[in-house]
Design an enzyme around this catalytic site. Sequence first.
Site, PDB file in Angstrom:
ATOM      1  N   LYS A 185     -29.998 -27.374   5.637  1.00 22.62           N
ATOM      2  CA  LYS A 185     -30.787 -27.042   6.865  1.00 22.62           C
ATOM      3  C   LYS A 185     -29.974 -26.151   7.797  1.00 22.62           C
ATOM      4  O   LYS A 185     -29.327 -26.746   8.593  1.00 22.62           O
ATOM      5  CB  LYS A 185     -31.435 -28.166   7.480  1.00 22.62           C
ATOM      6  CG  LYS A 185     -32.749 -27.458   8.361  1.00 22.62           C
ATOM      7  CD  LYS A 185     -32.949 -28.361   9.722  1.00 22.62           C
ATOM      8  CE  LYS A 185     -32.183 -27.784  10.731  1.00 22.62           C
ATOM      9  NZ  LYS A 185     -32.469 -26.580  11.333  1.00 22.62           N
ATOM     10  N   GLU A 260     -18.447 -32.824  12.205  1.00 25.14           N
ATOM     11  CA  GLU A 260     -17.729 -32.105  12.939  1.00 25.14           C
ATOM     12  C   GLU A 260     -18.214 -31.490  14.404  1.00 25.14           C
ATOM     13  O   GLU A 260     -19.217 -30.757  14.331  1.00 25.14           O
ATOM     14  CB  GLU A 260     -17.387 -30.727  12.070  1.00 25.14           C
ATOM     15  CG  GLU A 260     -15.973 -30.165  12.428  1.00 25.14           C
ATOM     16  CD  GLU A 260     -16.317 -28.939  13.341  1.00 25.14           C
ATOM     17  OE1 GLU A 260     -16.480 -29.137  14.633  1.00 25.14           O
ATOM     18  OE2 GLU A 260     -16.470 -27.795  12.652  1.00 25.14           O
ATOM     19  N   CYS A 294     -16.057 -23.893  17.304  1.00 22.94           N
ATOM     20  CA  CYS A 294     -15.720 -25.212  17.542  1.00 22.94           C
ATOM     21  C   CYS A 294     -14.263 -25.217  18.020  1.00 22.94           C
ATOM     22  O   CYS A 294     -13.978 -25.977  18.802  1.00 22.94           O
ATOM     23  CB  CYS A 294     -16.076 -26.176  16.307  1.00 22.94           C
ATOM     24  SG  CYS A 294     -17.563 -25.779  15.503  1.00 22.94           S
ATOM     25  N   GLU A 393     -16.913 -28.602  26.730  1.00 19.22           N
ATOM     26  CA  GLU A 393     -16.968 -27.435  25.840  1.00 19.22           C
ATOM     27  C   GLU A 393     -17.929 -26.500  26.242  1.00 19.22           C
ATOM     28  O   GLU A 393     -18.996 -26.747  26.362  1.00 19.22           O
ATOM     29  CB  GLU A 393     -17.326 -28.138  24.344  1.00 19.22           C
ATOM     30  CG  GLU A 393     -17.274 -26.701  23.248  1.00 19.22           C
ATOM     31  CD  GLU A 393     -17.396 -27.350  21.968  1.00 19.22           C
ATOM     32  OE1 GLU A 393     -18.358 -28.251  21.769  1.00 19.22           O
ATOM     33  OE2 GLU A 393     -16.943 -26.940  21.076  1.00 19.22           O
TER      34      GLU A 393
HETATM   35  P1  ADP Z   1     -27.538 -26.053  19.387  1.00 21.86           P
HETATM   36  O1  ADP Z   1     -27.676 -27.180  20.538  1.00 21.86           O
HETATM   37  O2  ADP Z   1     -26.591 -25.382  20.326  1.00 21.86           O
HETATM   38  O3  ADP Z   1     -28.697 -25.692  19.084  1.00 21.86           O
HETATM   39  P2  ADP Z   1     -27.181 -28.100  17.659  1.00 21.86           P
HETATM   40  O4  ADP Z   1     -25.786 -28.844  17.522  1.00 21.86           O
HETATM   41  O5  ADP Z   1     -28.415 -29.021  18.300  1.00 21.86           O
HETATM   42  O6  ADP Z   1     -26.765 -26.919  18.426  1.00 21.86           O
HETATM   43  O7  ADP Z   1     -27.647 -27.609  16.141  1.00 21.86           O
HETATM   44  C1  ADP Z   1     -26.658 -27.764  15.088  1.00 21.86           C
HETATM   45  C2  ADP Z   1     -27.784 -27.992  13.987  1.00 21.86           C
HETATM   46  O8  ADP Z   1     -28.412 -29.346  14.190  1.00 21.86           O
HETATM   47  C3  ADP Z   1     -28.942 -26.920  14.027  1.00 21.86           C
HETATM   48  O9  ADP Z   1     -29.277 -26.850  12.149  1.00 21.86           O
HETATM   49  C4  ADP Z   1     -30.108 -27.619  14.591  1.00 21.86           C
HETATM   50  O10 ADP Z   1     -31.597 -27.249  14.037  1.00 21.86           O
HETATM   51  C5  ADP Z   1     -29.867 -29.292  13.886  1.00 21.86           C
HETATM   52  N1  ADP Z   1     -30.559 -30.159  14.911  1.00 21.86           N
HETATM   53  C6  ADP Z   1     -30.835 -30.056  16.155  1.00 21.86           C
HETATM   54  N2  ADP Z   1     -31.310 -31.535  16.523  1.00 21.86           N
HETATM   55  C7  ADP Z   1     -31.450 -32.118  15.570  1.00 21.86           C
HETATM   56  C8  ADP Z   1     -31.742 -33.387  15.263  1.00 21.86           C
HETATM   57  N3  ADP Z   1     -32.365 -33.946  16.228  1.00 21.86           N
HETATM   58  N4  ADP Z   1     -31.964 -33.901  14.003  1.00 21.86           N
HETATM   59  C9  ADP Z   1     -31.284 -33.395  13.135  1.00 21.86           C
HETATM   60  N5  ADP Z   1     -30.934 -31.992  13.326  1.00 21.86           N
HETATM   61  C10 ADP Z   1     -30.977 -31.370  14.419  1.00 21.86           C
END
Ligand code: ADP
Length: 491
Positions: A185, A260, A294, A393
Amino acid sequence: MVQNLSRIIAQDKNFLNIINGRRVAALSQETITVLCPSDGLAFATIPAGSAGDVDRAVSAAREAFDHGPWSRMTAVERGRLLTRLGRLIEQHGDELAALESRDTGKPIRQGRADVAAAMRYYEFYGGAGDKIHGDTIPFLDGYTALTLREPHGVVAGIIPWNYPMQIMARVVGAALAMGNTLVVKPAEDASLSTIRIGELAVDAGFPDGVLNVITGYGREAGAALSSHPGIDYVTFTGSPTTGTAIQQAAATNNRGVTMELGGKSPQIVFADTDIERALPVLVNAIIQNGGQTCSAGSRILIERPIYDEVATALGERFNKLVAGPHDADLDLGAMINPAQKRRVENYVRAAAEAGIDVAGRGSIDSNAPAAGFYVAPVLFGAVDPSAIIAQEEVFGPVLSLFAFNDEQDAIRLANSTEYGLVAGVWTKDGARQHRVAKRIRAGQVFVNAYGAGGGIELPFGGFKKSGHGREKGFEALYDMSATKTIIFRHD
Ligand code: ADP
């Protein structure tokens, strides 16, 4: 150049998910509009997948793992498919670089570097899976004990938006080399290259259901995927807050995870450093990908006698940095989305209001579209180690400088944040190189070098809040498999 890139991408504006080897829309038919960060304009759509779509993708991966030809293929055969995918990526390199850079706003040369790195991951893992083997273990008289490395089963790979093509490659390479099947995803802000490579994987000949791609919002598709009982293992790269949510979701099924989760990585510059050699590396470590990395080197600790000299030289370099559109290929591109732009600007404003010295500031190209998500790079000097900008960060082109007195002070400062991902040590003193590298809590330590995001062969991952588990190199193959012990009695 601009027209050229646009024409390549205009061929397919409505991207679809890949489930069981077929391109499919979301069950709801809903889509997410894709904006180009360079001009804020819509240019594509992706499916807005939700729980039902995740269910279909997990079922396809489950079926491929439990009953498909994949489970009977040897490591050599799996490796050949990965190598073939790497070659297809190379053949479609221009298209993929253009797509990635338009989707994320990164300069086109970074898009090309990402293609080269992705290709290298498939090449590396294509040749690695058949080199991983178990042990024979001395045991009781009359017994022989041995171990096998077995796949977890169905792996969920949740990918961030900063380096989608590279991070997808490290997940796909290691997971498929070990015989898992996958549901990937990508982030809602940067899914296009993942979809396109999912299509290329079908062309490469991976059996149906081995590599599925499902797009959608994190709180819907991501949450449904990480909590799905049909998933055996979750690997995630992203923010610590989302990492916590994903670990909690995976814990409802007691599944393993690799996390990570970013960093606040220091580079320590001792007085005997070859400064001219270090300067471009120090700047690049925070400017690459607009600081949305990162492993960005976001803190520089400078030994007091050379502090002024290094701060002045860095300030001069920062003043010349220019942010602009991806196809103008300047020092850095736009931030991924308006929220990220605001987040970076808020950190900069708060630090300036707290009286922290601005020691350098780049600019935004005068030709950059006003609706793009640009921020100018900022260098903060003489930062107090307890300041917010020193601890959190930012994930943007913001660098903080600190002065230190001696080796102990440098190590204490380097370890003074909650993170522990990467570090750099600059000194000609060989004994000091070893001493300091050993005492820094970071998953990777570079000496007289720094590789933000680089190194396919090098195990990578964090201590402390930066996460756990290791990606890249051979280590990732252990994370993507589990040991089975078999005991024979023959007396
Ligand atoms: P940002 O906050 O900068 O968008 P994230 O770390 O939240 O970065 O996003 C990284 C990935 O995690 C993306 O693919 C996002 O769709 C997914 N993501 C965000 N929230 C969730 C969640 N609650 N459960 C699973 N995946 C998530």
